[in-house]
Design a protein around this motif. Sequence first.
Motif, PDB file in Angstrom:
ATOM      1  N   TYR A 211      -3.003   2.004  10.196  1.00  9.80           N
ATOM      2  CA  TYR A 211      -3.729   3.227   9.826  1.00  9.80           C
ATOM      3  C   TYR A 211      -5.192   2.983   9.460  1.00  9.80           C
ATOM      4  O   TYR A 211      -5.829   3.835   8.864  1.00  9.80           O
ATOM      5  CB  TYR A 211      -3.022   3.921   8.652  1.00  9.80           C
ATOM      6  CG  TYR A 211      -1.640   4.381   9.031  1.00  9.80           C
ATOM      7  CD1 TYR A 211      -1.456   5.354  10.009  1.00  9.80           C
ATOM      8  CD2 TYR A 211      -0.511   3.823   8.428  1.00  9.80           C
ATOM      9  CE1 TYR A 211      -0.185   5.755  10.382  1.00  9.80           C
ATOM     10  CE2 TYR A 211       0.762   4.234   8.805  1.00  9.80           C
ATOM     11  CZ  TYR A 211       0.919   5.195   9.770  1.00  9.80           C
ATOM     12  OH  TYR A 211       2.170   5.594  10.140  1.00  9.80           O
ATOM     13  N   ARG A 212      -5.702   1.796   9.770  1.00  8.56           N
ATOM     14  CA  ARG A 212      -7.018   1.502   9.190  1.00  8.56           C
ATOM     15  C   ARG A 212      -8.116   2.434   9.696  1.00  8.56           C
ATOM     16  O   ARG A 212      -9.037   2.729   8.953  1.00  8.56           O
ATOM     17  CB  ARG A 212      -7.384   0.044   9.336  1.00  8.56           C
ATOM     18  CG  ARG A 212      -7.493  -0.409  10.735  1.00  8.56           C
ATOM     19  CD  ARG A 212      -7.775  -1.867  10.847  1.00  8.56           C
ATOM     20  NE  ARG A 212      -7.832  -2.090  12.276  1.00  8.56           N
ATOM     21  CZ  ARG A 212      -7.335  -3.110  12.893  1.00  8.56           C
ATOM     22  NH1 ARG A 212      -6.752  -4.045  12.215  1.00  8.56           N
ATOM     23  NH2 ARG A 212      -7.410  -3.212  14.196  1.00  8.56           N
TER      24      ARG A 212
ATOM     25  N   CYS B  77      -7.527   5.828   7.804  1.00 13.42           N
ATOM     26  CA  CYS B  77      -7.967   5.773   6.403  1.00 13.42           C
ATOM     27  C   CYS B  77      -9.457   5.469   6.295  1.00 13.42           C
ATOM     28  O   CYS B  77      -9.988   5.399   5.194  1.00 13.42           O
ATOM     29  CB  CYS B  77      -7.214   4.685   5.651  1.00 13.42           C
ATOM     30  SG  CYS B  77      -5.472   4.998   5.481  1.00 13.42           S
TER      31      CYS B  77
ATOM     32  N   ARG C 104       0.094   4.205   0.295  1.00 15.62           N
ATOM     33  CA  ARG C 104      -0.330   5.149   1.332  1.00 15.62           C
ATOM     34  C   ARG C 104       0.319   4.803   2.681  1.00 15.62           C
ATOM     35  O   ARG C 104       0.732   5.676   3.431  1.00 15.62           O
ATOM     36  CB  ARG C 104      -1.860   5.059   1.450  1.00 15.62           C
ATOM     37  CG  ARG C 104      -2.454   6.100   2.349  1.00 15.62           C
ATOM     38  CD  ARG C 104      -2.529   7.397   1.619  1.00 15.62           C
ATOM     39  NE  ARG C 104      -3.072   8.442   2.432  1.00 15.62           N
ATOM     40  CZ  ARG C 104      -2.781   9.715   2.243  1.00 15.62           C
ATOM     41  NH1 ARG C 104      -1.966  10.075   1.265  1.00 15.62           N
ATOM     42  NH2 ARG C 104      -3.321  10.625   3.003  1.00 15.62           N
ATOM     43  N   ARG C 105       0.389   3.521   2.960  1.00 19.57           N
ATOM     44  CA  ARG C 105       0.977   3.094   4.227  1.00 19.57           C
ATOM     45  C   ARG C 105       2.467   3.491   4.268  1.00 19.57           C
ATOM     46  O   ARG C 105       2.979   3.954   5.273  1.00 19.57           O
ATOM     47  CB  ARG C 105       0.849   1.589   4.399  1.00 19.57           C
ATOM     48  CG  ARG C 105       1.279   1.139   5.785  1.00 19.57           C
ATOM     49  CD  ARG C 105       1.578  -0.338   5.834  1.00 19.57           C
ATOM     50  NE  ARG C 105       0.386  -1.139   5.619  1.00 19.57           N
ATOM     51  CZ  ARG C 105       0.433  -2.416   5.261  1.00 19.57           C
ATOM     52  NH1 ARG C 105       1.604  -3.007   5.078  1.00 19.57           N
ATOM     53  NH2 ARG C 105      -0.668  -3.099   5.075  1.00 19.57           N
TER      54      ARG C 105
ATOM     55  N   CYS D 171       0.836  -1.195   0.000  1.00 24.07           N
ATOM     56  CA  CYS D 171       0.000   0.000   0.000  1.00 24.07           C
ATOM     57  C   CYS D 171       0.878   1.254   0.000  1.00 24.07           C
ATOM     58  O   CYS D 171       1.530   1.563   0.997  1.00 24.07           O
ATOM     59  CB  CYS D 171      -0.904   0.013   1.228  1.00 24.07           C
ATOM     60  SG  CYS D 171      -1.822   1.559   1.350  1.00 24.07           S
TER      61      CYS D 171
ATOM     62  N   LEU E 104       2.495   7.343   4.857  1.00 21.99           N
ATOM     63  CA  LEU E 104       2.144   7.738   6.235  1.00 21.99           C
ATOM     64  C   LEU E 104       3.204   7.268   7.226  1.00 21.99           C
ATOM     65  O   LEU E 104       3.588   8.003   8.136  1.00 21.99           O
ATOM     66  CB  LEU E 104       0.776   7.154   6.626  1.00 21.99           C
ATOM     67  CG  LEU E 104      -0.434   7.677   5.865  1.00 21.99           C
ATOM     68  CD1 LEU E 104      -1.688   6.898   6.247  1.00 21.99           C
ATOM     69  CD2 LEU E 104      -0.650   9.167   6.147  1.00 21.99           C
TER      70      LEU E 104
ATOM     71  N   CYS F 164      -3.445  -3.267   9.218  1.00 21.60           N
ATOM     72  CA  CYS F 164      -2.661  -2.033   9.053  1.00 21.60           C
ATOM     73  C   CYS F 164      -2.914  -1.083  10.222  1.00 21.60           C
ATOM     74  O   CYS F 164      -4.042  -0.937  10.692  1.00 21.60           O
ATOM     75  CB  CYS F 164      -3.045  -1.355   7.745  1.00 21.60           C
ATOM     76  SG  CYS F 164      -2.180   0.196   7.525  1.00 21.60           S
TER      77      CYS F 164
ATOM     78  N   ARG G 148     -10.768   2.643   6.913  1.00 22.10           N
ATOM     79  CA  ARG G 148     -10.927   1.300   6.330  1.00 22.10           C
ATOM     80  C   ARG G 148     -11.146   0.324   7.484  1.00 22.10           C
ATOM     81  O   ARG G 148     -10.304  -0.516   7.770  1.00 22.10           O
ATOM     82  CB  ARG G 148      -9.686   0.928   5.544  1.00 22.10           C
ATOM     83  CG  ARG G 148      -9.517   1.743   4.276  1.00 22.10           C
ATOM     84  CD  ARG G 148      -9.619   0.817   3.091  1.00 22.10           C
ATOM     85  NE  ARG G 148      -9.706   1.531   1.839  1.00 22.10           N
ATOM     86  CZ  ARG G 148      -8.870   1.340   0.831  1.00 22.10           C
ATOM     87  NH1 ARG G 148      -7.869   0.512   0.949  1.00 22.10           N
ATOM     88  NH2 ARG G 148      -9.056   1.988  -0.310  1.00 22.10           N
TER      89      ARG G 148
ATOM     90  N   LEU H 163      -4.320   5.008  -1.602  1.00 18.73           N
ATOM     91  CA  LEU H 163      -4.718   3.912  -0.723  1.00 18.73           C
ATOM     92  C   LEU H 163      -4.748   2.632  -1.549  1.00 18.73           C
ATOM     93  O   LEU H 163      -5.102   2.662  -2.724  1.00 18.73           O
ATOM     94  CB  LEU H 163      -6.114   4.177  -0.149  1.00 18.73           C
ATOM     95  CG  LEU H 163      -6.217   5.135   1.044  1.00 18.73           C
ATOM     96  CD1 LEU H 163      -5.854   6.549   0.661  1.00 18.73           C
ATOM     97  CD2 LEU H 163      -7.627   5.100   1.621  1.00 18.73           C
ATOM     98  N   THR H 164      -4.386   1.534  -0.936  1.00 21.76           N
ATOM     99  CA  THR H 164      -4.349   0.272  -1.679  1.00 21.76           C
ATOM    100  C   THR H 164      -5.744  -0.094  -2.197  1.00 21.76           C
ATOM    101  O   THR H 164      -6.755   0.200  -1.557  1.00 21.76           O
ATOM    102  CB  THR H 164      -3.811  -0.873  -0.798  1.00 21.76           C
ATOM    103  OG1 THR H 164      -3.824  -2.063  -1.556  1.00 21.76           O
ATOM    104  CG2 THR H 164      -4.629  -1.080   0.462  1.00 21.76           C
TER     105      THR H 164
ATOM    106  N   HIS I 268      -5.174  -5.823   2.670  1.00 17.79           N
ATOM    107  CA  HIS I 268      -3.962  -5.309   3.323  1.00 17.79           C
ATOM    108  C   HIS I 268      -4.304  -4.388   4.494  1.00 17.79           C
ATOM    109  O   HIS I 268      -3.450  -4.066   5.309  1.00 17.79           O
ATOM    110  CB  HIS I 268      -3.090  -4.542   2.318  1.00 17.79           C
ATOM    111  CG  HIS I 268      -2.442  -5.437   1.319  1.00 17.79           C
ATOM    112  ND1 HIS I 268      -1.779  -6.581   1.670  1.00 17.79           N
ATOM    113  CD2 HIS I 268      -2.351  -5.358  -0.033  1.00 17.79           C
ATOM    114  CE1 HIS I 268      -1.311  -7.179   0.582  1.00 17.79           C
ATOM    115  NE2 HIS I 268      -1.649  -6.453  -0.465  1.00 17.79           N
ATOM    116  N   CYS I 269      -5.543  -3.921   4.537  1.00 21.51           N
ATOM    117  CA  CYS I 269      -5.920  -2.991   5.605  1.00 21.51           C
ATOM    118  C   CYS I 269      -6.199  -3.720   6.929  1.00 21.51           C
ATOM    119  O   CYS I 269      -6.192  -3.116   7.986  1.00 21.51           O
ATOM    120  CB  CYS I 269      -7.163  -2.193   5.202  1.00 21.51           C
ATOM    121  SG  CYS I 269      -6.937  -1.325   3.640  1.00 21.51           S
TER     122      CYS I 269
HETATM  123  S1  SF4 Z   1      -5.474   1.206   6.046  1.00 19.25           S
HETATM  124 FE1  SF4 Z   1      -5.315   0.289   4.042  1.00 19.25          FE
HETATM  125  S2  SF4 Z   1      -5.270   2.049   2.691  1.00 19.25           S
HETATM  126 FE2  SF4 Z   1      -4.814   2.831   4.698  1.00 19.25          FE
HETATM  127  S3  SF4 Z   1      -2.617   2.802   4.803  1.00 19.25           S
HETATM  128 FE3  SF4 Z   1      -3.336   0.900   5.659  1.00 19.25          FE
HETATM  129  S4  SF4 Z   1      -3.260  -0.531   3.980  1.00 19.25           S
HETATM  130 FE4  SF4 Z   1      -3.175   1.495   3.120  1.00 19.25          FE
END
Ligand code: SF4
Lengths: 282, 704
Positions: A243-244, A247, A23-24, A21, A27, A241, A249, A231-232, A237-238
């Motif tokens: 950051y979910r 984001c 975005r990941r 991702c 960030l 993650c 997600r 963003l993926t 993958h979220c």
């Molecule tokens: S939550 Fe999903 S979109 Fe956001 S940074 Fe993590 S992997 Fe990427």
Amino acid sequence: MLKLPVDFTFNQSNLQDFLECPRRFYLGHVRRLLWPNREMSSESANQRRLQLGKTFHHLAQQKALGIADEKIQRQVATQSLEIQSWWQTFSEWWENSVNRDLNGDRYAETILTTGLSGSRLVAKYDLLVIHPEGDVTIFDWKTVTHPIPTKYLSQHVQSRVYPFVFSRAYAALLSGRKIAPEQVTMVYWFTADPFHPQRLTYHSRQYEVDEDYLIHLLTDILQRTDKDFPLTTNEKHCAHCVYRTYCDRRVSDKDEENRLDENDNPPLVFPEDWEQVSEINY
Amino acid sequence: MQNLSARQNELIQLPIHSIIFLEGVAGTGKTTAAVGRLLTLIQQGIPAQQIFILVPQRTLAQPYREVTNDPDLPPGGAVTILTIGGLARRLVELFWPEIAESAGFHYPEVPPTFLTLETAQYFMAKLVRPLLEKGYFASLSLDPNRLYSQILDNLNKAAIIGIPYTEIGGRLKSAWNGSPGQLRVYDDVQECASLFRQFCFEHNLLDFSLQIDLFLTHLLPNPMVKAALNQQYRHLIADNLEEDIPVTHEFIRQWLPHLESALLIYDLGGGYRVFLGADPTSAYSLKDRCSQKIQFDASFIHDDPQRNLLEMMNCSLNDILPPSPTSELRTRLQTISQRFYPQMLDLVTKRICTLINEEGISPQEIVVLAPYLNDSLRFSLTNRLERAGIPVRSHRPSRALREEAVIRTMLNLAVLAHPQWLERVPLNKADLAASFFLTLDGLDLIRAQLLANSVYFEQNKKGKLAPFEKIAPSIQERITYRIGEKYERLRTWITEYASQPAQELELFFIRIFDEILTTPGFRFYQNERAGELVANLVESVQKFRWSIPPSLPLGAAESGLEYIQMLQEGVIAAQYLRSWEREASEAVFLAPAYTFLLANRAVDVQIWLDIGSSGWYERLFQPLTHPYVLSRNWENGKVWTAEDEQRVSQQNLSRIVLGLLRRCRRMVWIGFSELGESGFEQRGLLLRAIQRTLEIINQEQSNG
Ligand code: SF4
């Protein structure tokens, strides 16, 4: 052109983030945004595995340094049953391998680095063994729950970065001695399947392919602007993650189950985040 | 690399196998030459992983880190860059099984717990509190947190000079010549320090002092450790040795004969970290162990007038006959003078605008310095500069978490979710109103107060939240049903949480953040600042919990409550670094003078404030410790007198003023108000020295 933090270097872990991702990657490694998440909690399964992984790597380093087995064993006896069982099989495997894969000069927790695409690429090796005939084995201890088949392992960016950086930096490691990629083997040793380590042999053609691949990858990242880290599209993958929630997600429990069931892209990196942690000096 | 002088090139080109002592005042290019030497070593084929760079604090490693990250550097291993504390910790971790038993730990087979300054303070508080109740330290009126930290400081000082911790009280007593009551205080200090050390042995806890102690007494003599160090590292570069502690110097002394090369760098006139145990005298004694001795004299920073200014100030500070001032000197030392402090700050701001907008000086070439940078000065000046459109950053590397409204909100929510905590952590309606305001999007302060007044009640010493529907309809209407719905989501979540067995506090914070506060309709939704703060809080809770050794088990609820109490009492300050402040580097820098000195960089313009303050030279009031008595340079048994105090004040002032001038390329402005920040008339040693210098300059000008 991307403005990276002054102390930024590329490594397999942040490259894997980018591949999963963009975005990941942005960030976490460009903005270095801290965001509370469940993975931080020591009650999370991943955090627990991360801690177990750290303990295991630490013990393995002590063994490679030559600390007496019985002294290490006394430490192991105070650890969780998981660590005890890992250590037992690790010690057996080590014993069996002393005259084979482990035969030679051993370098534990070694960092090697090379310039590439106007940036630096770093790899940290759990154990390097320089065999008497000049061949080299790179060992990487994996404490993930399931062993990962070779066909998946070879696709992981770590399997490209480690032998590539090693082939480049080897001469400097050993005062000018050169090595051909054919002499390098990468071995993933899994606590989950200790007597069947996965071996990936390296060769000149692969070295060239990896060089090309990594140059393109690093150049692609470096040429982006802050807005080019989407963003993926693969929301799986979220699931784990950090950051979910940032984001938006959010993943339902059912999604998480799906993610674990499918197991189509087994995570190789996060429980070994150890590498990230210990690459920092001080 | 930038253009190097002949002397620098000479040093860089010395044969690889050289043991070099390099000295010189700040600004003579020592670190630049050392970086050049590092590159040469690598380019000549020395494996980078054999090179060890030792610095007294992380910030001083920056030039080395930059060069080792250079993409043009050939492929190879990684240079190790560490402080002595970092090295000690790494070695203790690795070789723990080798040393734990012989060092006397009660559980040698269990890995140690490393304490931070804060967690060490927590355990010290646990041990000392009951003694305070028994009348220990009764003659002192001192904030307990300062008391704990000074006892720890004594342990650290003993460790870094390499004396047994059991000698702390005796040494302090023998140097004391004031009222006899203080002798009893030093006995108490010794007893607490001994208790703490004993406690650490009993529970495998390692504070900084014990790590250093183990390093010196158990690791360095251990053949396996020696072999590992000698095999891995063959080349040493140690920079700013004058800012490092005697243990570092001892380590280098022992290591030198085993190394192929070494470059030891000493800043003449430095030693700013004396209060932290730095010992320039012990550093300088390493010179005798080096075969090559080199001194750099030529400053890369100063032109003739600036050199002249430095000499003049040196003479004024030390009552020496000054040289004649050059004609340009008037432009190099100037004053911004007003009767009142705020007006002076206005003029300082104006001056900075002129320097940037009219004289073309870039903002990062300007620093504003004071002995201390308190919140009000930082705020007043930052505000003024920002209003004038000048980028500014202030030295505030860390801030206590509990000062942040976001954190106070998280703590209040934690108390609501653990109603039984109310007895020990009070919660009032004003705090709760602030928490509602900060979390419920669309709520203003007045309605937040109304909501808190209407829903919060205490029953059987437990705090409770009433459902929205239970409050009077007219009030529901004023608050609005939209807000009521959000409040209900928050309340329901908290009520449900409270009905379950308590989880670890960090998990509570993560869950409420994750499941409620960052969802749409709440103010932490995609709120990066709140995210960073809560992440820091979670980390601080974790560190606290991980510092509790297995031999002292604490349940989830107890450890959570313990943490919150400690945080609120300030035992745990939970200092954190605000990333949104880390970034702006092209900006005017506001900092305490010592911080700037230790950043090891020069600027075009310095503006000095509060020159009447004694903070420029007097040591902090620390009745339980003494940086000069707990030092290798103090003769044990000698009495510390008022003359000694005056002598070190004078030395400190000279060191700091000359150090600042050596880091200034073009001019110093003095911001002076007749009445200081707190409204008193200004006097003091620095003010007198500056006045003397200005008088001579003015006199010469009028004569000329
Ligand atoms: S939550 Fe999903 S979109 Fe956001 S940074 Fe993590 S992997 Fe990427």
